[in-house]
Design an enzyme around this catalytic site. Sequence first.
Site, PDB file in Angstrom:
ATOM      1  CG  HIS A   1     -36.190 -50.805  35.211  1.00  0.00           C
ATOM      2  ND1 HIS A   1     -37.418 -50.278  34.921  1.00  0.00           N
ATOM      3  CD2 HIS A   1     -35.525 -49.897  35.956  1.00  0.00           C
ATOM      4  CE1 HIS A   1     -37.481 -49.068  35.471  1.00  0.00           C
ATOM      5  NE2 HIS A   1     -36.349 -48.818  36.099  1.00  0.00           N
TER       6      HIS A   1
ATOM      7  CD  GLU B   1     -30.281 -48.141  41.758  1.00  0.00           C
ATOM      8  OE1 GLU B   1     -29.558 -48.387  42.719  1.00  0.00           O
ATOM      9  OE2 GLU B   1     -31.229 -47.354  41.802  1.00  0.00           O
TER      10      GLU B   1
HETATM   11  N1  ACO Z   1     -31.005 -60.976  39.493  1.00  0.00           N
HETATM   12  C1  ACO Z   1     -31.507 -62.218  39.503  1.00  0.00           C
HETATM   13  N2  ACO Z   1     -32.782 -62.493  39.238  1.00  0.00           N
HETATM   14  C2  ACO Z   1     -33.602 -61.481  38.933  1.00  0.00           C
HETATM   15  C3  ACO Z   1     -33.144 -60.153  38.897  1.00  0.00           C
HETATM   16  C4  ACO Z   1     -31.790 -59.902  39.200  1.00  0.00           C
HETATM   17  N3  ACO Z   1     -31.281 -58.693  39.207  1.00  0.00           N
HETATM   18  N4  ACO Z   1     -34.172 -59.355  38.570  1.00  0.00           N
HETATM   19  C5  ACO Z   1     -35.230 -60.131  38.427  1.00  0.00           C
HETATM   20  N5  ACO Z   1     -34.889 -61.424  38.637  1.00  0.00           N
HETATM   21  C6  ACO Z   1     -35.766 -62.585  38.584  1.00  0.00           C
HETATM   22  C7  ACO Z   1     -36.496 -62.752  39.899  1.00  0.00           C
HETATM   23  O1  ACO Z   1     -35.772 -63.524  40.833  1.00  0.00           O
HETATM   24  C8  ACO Z   1     -37.776 -63.403  39.474  1.00  0.00           C
HETATM   25  O2  ACO Z   1     -37.523 -64.769  39.312  1.00  0.00           O
HETATM   26  P1  ACO Z   1     -38.620 -65.874  39.772  1.00  0.00           P
HETATM   27  O3  ACO Z   1     -39.819 -65.584  38.900  1.00  0.00           O
HETATM   28  O4  ACO Z   1     -37.961 -67.175  39.455  1.00  0.00           O
HETATM   29  O5  ACO Z   1     -38.877 -65.630  41.208  1.00  0.00           O
HETATM   30  C9  ACO Z   1     -38.032 -62.797  38.087  1.00  0.00           C
HETATM   31  O6  ACO Z   1     -36.765 -62.356  37.602  1.00  0.00           O
HETATM   32  C10 ACO Z   1     -38.992 -61.633  38.135  1.00  0.00           C
HETATM   33  O7  ACO Z   1     -38.620 -60.820  39.222  1.00  0.00           O
HETATM   34  P2  ACO Z   1     -39.498 -59.581  39.697  1.00  0.00           P
HETATM   35  O8  ACO Z   1     -38.950 -59.053  40.976  1.00  0.00           O
HETATM   36  O9  ACO Z   1     -40.936 -59.947  39.655  1.00  0.00           O
HETATM   37  O10 ACO Z   1     -39.225 -58.632  38.448  1.00  0.00           O
HETATM   38  P3  ACO Z   1     -39.402 -57.095  38.347  1.00  0.00           P
HETATM   39  O11 ACO Z   1     -39.239 -56.769  36.912  1.00  0.00           O
HETATM   40  O12 ACO Z   1     -40.614 -56.647  39.014  1.00  0.00           O
HETATM   41  O13 ACO Z   1     -38.138 -56.606  39.215  1.00  0.00           O
HETATM   42  C11 ACO Z   1     -36.436 -55.355  40.182  1.00  0.00           C
HETATM   43  C12 ACO Z   1     -37.544 -55.393  39.106  1.00  0.00           C
HETATM   44  C13 ACO Z   1     -37.094 -55.301  41.569  1.00  0.00           C
HETATM   45  C14 ACO Z   1     -35.629 -54.084  39.970  1.00  0.00           C
HETATM   46  C15 ACO Z   1     -35.547 -56.613  40.068  1.00  0.00           C
HETATM   47  O14 ACO Z   1     -35.098 -56.759  38.752  1.00  0.00           O
HETATM   48  C16 ACO Z   1     -34.377 -56.610  41.063  1.00  0.00           C
HETATM   49  O15 ACO Z   1     -34.552 -56.983  42.221  1.00  0.00           O
HETATM   50  N6  ACO Z   1     -33.164 -56.186  40.604  1.00  0.00           N
HETATM   51  C17 ACO Z   1     -32.014 -56.139  41.478  1.00  0.00           C
HETATM   52  C18 ACO Z   1     -32.030 -54.881  42.338  1.00  0.00           C
HETATM   53  C19 ACO Z   1     -31.766 -53.622  41.538  1.00  0.00           C
HETATM   54  O16 ACO Z   1     -30.917 -53.587  40.665  1.00  0.00           O
HETATM   55  N7  ACO Z   1     -32.542 -52.564  41.878  1.00  0.00           N
HETATM   56  C20 ACO Z   1     -32.460 -51.288  41.198  1.00  0.00           C
HETATM   57  C21 ACO Z   1     -33.625 -51.095  40.256  1.00  0.00           C
HETATM   58  S1  ACO Z   1     -33.520 -49.624  39.316  1.00  0.00           S
HETATM   59  C22 ACO Z   1     -34.144 -48.392  40.299  1.00  0.00           C
HETATM   60  O17 ACO Z   1     -34.843 -48.594  41.228  1.00  0.00           O
HETATM   61  C23 ACO Z   1     -33.805 -46.994  39.969  1.00  0.00           C
END
Ligand code: ACO
Length: 359
Positions: free
Chosen positions: A246, A299
């Site tokens: 998140h 989610e």
């Molecule tokens: N699974 C695997 N790796 C992850 C996940 C995940 N769910 N979430 C973050 N990471 C990793 C990324 O790959 C990234 O790794 P890297 O630096 O080696 O490339 C690192 O953590 C940071 O990722 P960001 O996308 O910059 O982190 P942010 O905190 O901005 O991301 C997000 C938030 C977009 C929700 C992300 O965690 C994600 O894609 N989750 C999966 C999709 C999801 O569950 N979406 C629903 C969100 S809740 C809502 O919208 C109501």
Amino acid sequence: MNDFRPGLEGVIAFQTEIAEPDRDGGALRYRGVDIEELVGTVPYEKVWGLLVDENLEPGMPDPEPYDPASLTGKAPADLQSETARLSAVWDLQKLVDIDDEQAHDDLARLSAQMMSVVAKSAAVHDGREPAPDDVVAQGRTAAEKFLLRWRGEADPKHVKAIDTYWICTAEHGLNASTFTARITASTGADCGAAMSAAVGALSGPLHGGAPARVLPMLDEVASTGNPEGYVRDLLNRHGRIMGFGHRVYRAEDPRSRVLKRTAKELGSPRVEVAEALEEAALAALRERKPDYVIATNVEFYSAVVLDVAEVPPDLTPAMFACARVAGWAAHILEEKRTGRLIRPSAQYIGPSSRSLSAV
Ligand code: ACO
């Protein structure tokens, strides 16, 4: 310009009085009231009132009679197009040309109608006629009426699942769809334009579409019985585990807590496999990203709770949109009151000045 932040992370774009996601405390409060106190106490439509009017009464109205143009059964595309169409059908006036009271009335009408459109689209998806208004009128709450319109019947367990889900996801401060709604409202566009723009932003899997991808994950883990292996393979392929991570919370997402409890109370047969996958995912993410807290987000257990209500995965983004009409409406009103066009800047990093012949 050297303060560029990719994804606008940490940039404070607005001040808001609507919702407070408590980043470290793992709590979410609507106008100061913890969602834990709302769930099971008041139905969603009263929470709409709390968010939009800071008053439970009168809450979100019932939808007025309306025939959508042509539903495909594919929500949220149906929802987005129908919401935009309502601007024309109802001759909604531009936000710059109306007072707050009129904007509030437009948003109340739209919110109620958007839920009704999703229920009708879901009926089309199932190959049945949406129930007539007199059947729907027998429902006591918005969730019950939604189910009646969709299926002609409303199992109390399904009603509780949907009401809880809607309350937990009604509002969450700034995020992609709410930002979109506010940007559109800041241009003085009408409320239908602002709401439909928000629906488009919410439809993506990184925001509102994740539950649709959670259930297939649970199915796969249930069939192999190997959550650790599933997680390992996915992360080795640089995939993202849906329902984890998140942008705001660095502690357990409070909505996940409430939804997990609800899934258990409602006797979901998927809780066991969900907990096994959650445990494996959190362990693997901790190991691979020790400096970045990635916890269960809303989610993951939303998917499980919506499954209790027999909501098909491809309908989950539209269910999220139904919930979020409250937050969007509240933010559109708040934005209107600021009266300031949102107009950020971009840092140009393209080629320096050159002649056409060089291209
Ligand atoms: N699974 C695997 N790796 C992850 C996940 C995940 N769910 N979430 C973050 N990471 C990793 C990324 O790959 C990234 O790794 P890297 O630096 O080696 O490339 C690192 O953590 C940071 O990722 P960001 O996308 O910059 O982190 P942010 O905190 O901005 O991301 C997000 C938030 C977009 C929700 C992300 O965690 C994600 O894609 N989750 C999966 C999709 C999801 O569950 N979406 C629903 C969100 S809740 C809502 O919208 C109501």
